[in-house]
Design an enzyme around this catalytic site. Sequence first.
Site, short mmCIF file in Angstrom:
data_model
loop_
_atom_site.label_atom_id
_atom_site.label_comp_id
_atom_site.label_asym_id
_atom_site.label_seq_id
_atom_site.Cartn_x
_atom_site.Cartn_y
_atom_site.Cartn_z
N SER A 113 -3.74 -7.32 0.19
CA SER A 113 -2.94 -6.82 -0.93
C SER A 113 -2.68 -7.86 -2.00
CB SER A 113 -1.60 -6.34 -0.38
OG SER A 113 -0.66 -6.17 -1.41
N TYR B 32 6.64 -8.49 3.75
CA TYR B 32 5.38 -7.73 3.71
C TYR B 32 4.23 -8.62 3.22
CZ TYR B 32 1.80 -4.60 1.81
OH TYR B 32 0.60 -4.00 1.50
N GLU C 253 0.06 -8.27 -3.21
CA GLU C 253 1.37 -8.83 -2.89
C GLU C 253 1.23 -10.23 -2.29
OE1 GLU C 253 4.87 -7.65 -3.07
OE2 GLU C 253 3.76 -6.77 -4.71
#
Length: 326
Positions: free
Chosen positions: A127, A151, A129
């Site tokens: 991701s 996460y 992220e």
Amino acid sequence: MPSALITGITGQDGLYLAETLLDKGYDVHGLIRGQNNPKLDLVRALVPDVRIHHGDLTDLSSLIRALRDSDPQEVYNLGAVSNVAYSWENVALTTDVTAKGTLTVLEAIRLHVDDDLSAIRFYQASSSEMFGKVTEVPQHERTLPWPRSPYGVSKVFGHYMTINYRESYGMHASSGILFNHESPRRGPEFVTRKISQGVARIKLGLQDEIVLGNLDVQRDWGFAGDYVEAMWLMLQQPEGGDYVIATGETHSVRDFVVAAFAHVGIDDWRRHVRQDPRFMRPAEVDLVVGDATLAREVLGWKPTVSFRELVEMMVDSDLEATRQGW
Ligand code: NDP
Ligand code: GDR
């Protein structure tokens, strides 16, 4: 007929990927967790040809059993605790599922195939992220990760474990560093769907306002249907690799709000949007924008849906669903 096992089949990407693989002639298997998963009916309705296996990313033996029963050539690990805000409140669970769960799938594959690791190709859902507090703009495959949430930290672990299994065991393991991708199937806990649902309900007189957090943050938003095709393309390459999948365009949450209201003919959106610190995050990812040059050059992949088309697709779908009372 090639066979594929998808973890996270009940999620947005799992459903699109299942449809894509069925269209390509695959025998598709999906892992479902829980003894009475409420999304099982949705999977059965949308992709009835998918064969269901019960298991959990935290349960090694359930994964080995699913591999034995499905005997796949390709495994797509899409399962995760995927909501960033929720990951602060459930740090240990996020780590168990999103980080350690990836390792558990890799180990299950290793145990299942014995010493022939070329028997299964593996896809990991990494991701944007991972880039968090970005160290360069735009971000590419070798940009230094700086995750800003439990996460994001968990995804960094899964990403490097995938690379490590490729380098240690010669496994055909690929990691797609996917930037935000959305669709009418996006969960309502994510900001784009929260906005498209809210705008539809406001337009139909069922709600007055949408309560949001930070409107200034910027994301690189694409269409999920395009992104699952990239996952498949990665596993068709002669060797595993890491690829950024993104549009290369960035928009703020405010841009999304404005475009969604404009689409239903409401110009004075400020009357309908309230900000609440409840939806602000302990640490924020202010701006991510991806450089998908490698995917374009090697995979021949490019996005087909523009930002405006995406917003309109989601609002139209929610207008229809709300009118029908779905
Ligand atoms: P969703 O949140 O829609 O789906 C997550 C899936 O993971 C669900 O099927 C969920 O099952 C499953 N899951 C959760 N916990 C477990 C567990 N313990 N064992 C097995 N399965 C579990 O995510 P998306 O479809 O949007 O994303 C797919 C993947 O891609 C995720 O890994 C996500 O982190 C990653 N990703 C997503 C991006 C995006 O913009 N959408 C961008 C980059 C990466 P259940 O229904 O039972 O909860
Ligand atoms: P993100 O998506 O955190 O990027 O993770 P999300 O839609 O949750 O948030 C995007 C940005 O919007 C801001 N925001 C709000 N977010 C939510 N959910 N609800 C609100 O009310 C709200 N108001 C403002 C957030 O602060 C954030 O900056 C998604 C997930 O799919 C991950 O699994 C995936 O890895 C990344 O995308 C890429």
